[in-house]
Design a protein around this motif. Structure first.
Motif, PDB file in Angstrom:
ATOM      1  N   ILE A  18      48.583  46.118  40.654  1.00 22.28           N
ATOM      2  CA  ILE A  18      47.775  45.663  41.787  1.00 22.28           C
ATOM      3  C   ILE A  18      48.550  45.809  43.085  1.00 22.28           C
ATOM      4  CG2 ILE A  18      46.705  43.622  42.832  1.00 22.28           C
ATOM      5  CD1 ILE A  18      45.956  42.787  39.925  1.00 22.28           C
ATOM      6  N   ILE A  19      49.810  45.438  43.063  1.00 19.78           N
ATOM      7  CA  ILE A  19      50.654  45.589  44.258  1.00 19.78           C
ATOM      8  C   ILE A  19      50.785  47.060  44.624  1.00 19.78           C
ATOM      9  CG2 ILE A  19      53.015  45.323  45.115  1.00 19.78           C
ATOM     10  CD1 ILE A  19      53.123  42.682  43.509  1.00 19.78           C
ATOM     11  N   GLU A  20      50.955  47.905  43.629  1.00 16.31           N
ATOM     12  CA  GLU A  20      51.065  49.340  43.876  1.00 16.31           C
ATOM     13  C   GLU A  20      49.785  49.890  44.514  1.00 16.31           C
ATOM     14  OE1 GLU A  20      51.859  53.461  41.391  1.00 16.31           O
ATOM     15  OE2 GLU A  20      52.294  51.540  40.453  1.00 16.31           O
ATOM     16  N   GLU A  21      48.640  49.415  44.074  1.00 19.89           N
ATOM     17  CA  GLU A  21      47.373  49.858  44.667  1.00 19.89           C
ATOM     18  C   GLU A  21      47.277  49.473  46.138  1.00 19.89           C
ATOM     19  OE1 GLU A  21      44.848  51.839  43.704  1.00 19.89           O
ATOM     20  OE2 GLU A  21      46.201  52.282  42.049  1.00 19.89           O
ATOM     21  N   VAL A  22      47.779  48.301  46.476  1.00 19.18           N
ATOM     22  CA  VAL A  22      47.775  47.886  47.886  1.00 19.18           C
ATOM     23  C   VAL A  22      48.668  48.817  48.698  1.00 19.18           C
ATOM     24  CG1 VAL A  22      48.368  46.049  49.514  1.00 19.18           C
ATOM     25  CG2 VAL A  22      47.240  45.484  47.363  1.00 19.18           C
ATOM     26  N   TYR A  23      49.829  49.156  48.166  1.00 14.59           N
ATOM     27  CA  TYR A  23      50.721  50.076  48.871  1.00 14.59           C
ATOM     28  C   TYR A  23      50.081  51.454  49.048  1.00 14.59           C
ATOM     29  CZ  TYR A  23      54.648  46.811  48.599  1.00 14.59           C
ATOM     30  OH  TYR A  23      55.473  45.732  48.740  1.00 14.59           O
ATOM     31  N   ALA A  39      48.701  39.987  52.445  1.00 16.86           N
ATOM     32  CA  ALA A  39      48.265  38.719  51.867  1.00 16.86           C
ATOM     33  C   ALA A  39      47.987  38.872  50.373  1.00 16.86           C
ATOM     34  CB  ALA A  39      47.023  38.213  52.592  1.00 16.86           C
ATOM     35  N   ILE A  40      47.404  39.999  49.984  1.00 15.87           N
ATOM     36  CA  ILE A  40      47.141  40.255  48.559  1.00 15.87           C
ATOM     37  C   ILE A  40      48.453  40.395  47.804  1.00 15.87           C
ATOM     38  CG2 ILE A  40      46.143  41.887  46.914  1.00 15.87           C
ATOM     39  CD1 ILE A  40      44.001  42.466  49.069  1.00 15.87           C
ATOM     40  N   ILE A  41      49.409  41.089  48.398  1.00 15.41           N
ATOM     41  CA  ILE A  41      50.720  41.250  47.762  1.00 15.41           C
ATOM     42  C   ILE A  41      51.399  39.895  47.602  1.00 15.41           C
ATOM     43  CG2 ILE A  41      53.048  42.178  48.082  1.00 15.41           C
ATOM     44  CD1 ILE A  41      51.695  44.645  49.372  1.00 15.41           C
ATOM     45  N   ASP A  42      51.353  39.067  48.641  1.00 13.41           N
ATOM     46  CA  ASP A  42      51.956  37.738  48.557  1.00 13.41           C
ATOM     47  C   ASP A  42      51.297  36.891  47.473  1.00 13.41           C
ATOM     48  OD1 ASP A  42      53.690  38.393  50.591  1.00 13.41           O
ATOM     49  OD2 ASP A  42      52.518  37.380  52.161  1.00 13.41           O
ATOM     50  N   GLU A  43      49.975  36.989  47.366  1.00 11.10           N
ATOM     51  CA  GLU A  43      49.261  36.240  46.340  1.00 11.10           C
ATOM     52  C   GLU A  43      49.641  36.730  44.942  1.00 11.10           C
ATOM     53  OE1 GLU A  43      44.684  35.144  45.045  1.00 11.10           O
ATOM     54  OE2 GLU A  43      45.054  36.090  46.987  1.00 11.10           O
ATOM     55  N   ALA A  44      49.809  38.035  44.784  1.00 12.01           N
ATOM     56  CA  ALA A  44      50.198  38.595  43.483  1.00 12.01           C
ATOM     57  C   ALA A  44      51.606  38.139  43.096  1.00 12.01           C
ATOM     58  CB  ALA A  44      50.122  40.111  43.515  1.00 12.01           C
ATOM     59  N   LYS A  83      39.246  42.694  43.103  1.00 17.09           N
ATOM     60  CA  LYS A  83      38.106  42.612  44.017  1.00 17.09           C
ATOM     61  C   LYS A  83      38.565  42.604  45.465  1.00 17.09           C
ATOM     62  CE  LYS A  83      34.791  40.312  41.017  1.00 17.09           C
ATOM     63  NZ  LYS A  83      34.008  39.094  40.780  1.00 17.09           N
ATOM     64  N   LYS A  84      39.652  41.892  45.746  1.00 18.55           N
ATOM     65  CA  LYS A  84      40.186  41.848  47.098  1.00 18.55           C
ATOM     66  C   LYS A  84      40.715  43.223  47.526  1.00 18.55           C
ATOM     67  CE  LYS A  84      41.382  36.966  47.119  1.00 18.55           C
ATOM     68  NZ  LYS A  84      42.456  35.975  47.250  1.00 18.55           N
TER      69      LYS A  84
END
Length: 88
Positions: A18-23, A39-44, A83-84
C-alpha cells in the motif's frame, strides 16, 4: 494454522504494498499535492506498529482466536487504505 512469522510477513507485505502504491502515485502525479498521500503512508505505518504489537503480545488466552482477529483487522485496514489510495 499459519505461524506467527507468516502473519508478520503478511502484515509487512500488505502494508508495504500500500505504501509503495502511494509512492508510485506520487511519482506519476508530481503536480498534485502530496499531503493526502503522506497521510495514508503515516496511517499505514501506525497500523503496522499496532499490528506488530498485537502479534508479539504473549499474554493471550487463545492464540488461534487472537491471530484470526488480527488477520481480520488487517484485511479491514488494508481495504480502507486501498480505498483511500484509489481516491487520490
Amino acid at each position: 494454522m499459519a505461524n506467527k512469522r507468516d502473519l508478520k510477513k503478511d502484515i509487512n507485505y500488505v502494508l508495504g504494498d500500500i505504501i509503495e502504491e502511494v509512492y508510485v502515485w506520487q511519482l506519476d502525479n508530481p503536480d498534485k499535492d502530496d499531503k493526502a498521500g503522506e497521510a495514508i503512508i503515516d496511517e499505514a505505518i501506525t497500523s503496522f506498529d499496532g499490528f506488530m504489537a498485537r502479534v508479539n503480545d504473549r499474554k493471550v488466552e487463545n492464540a488461534s482466536k487472537h491471530f484470526k482477529a488480527i488477520r481480520n483487522d488487517l484485511q479491514k485496514t488494508a481495504e480502507a487504505l486501498v480505498k483511500k489510495v484509489n481516491s487520490l
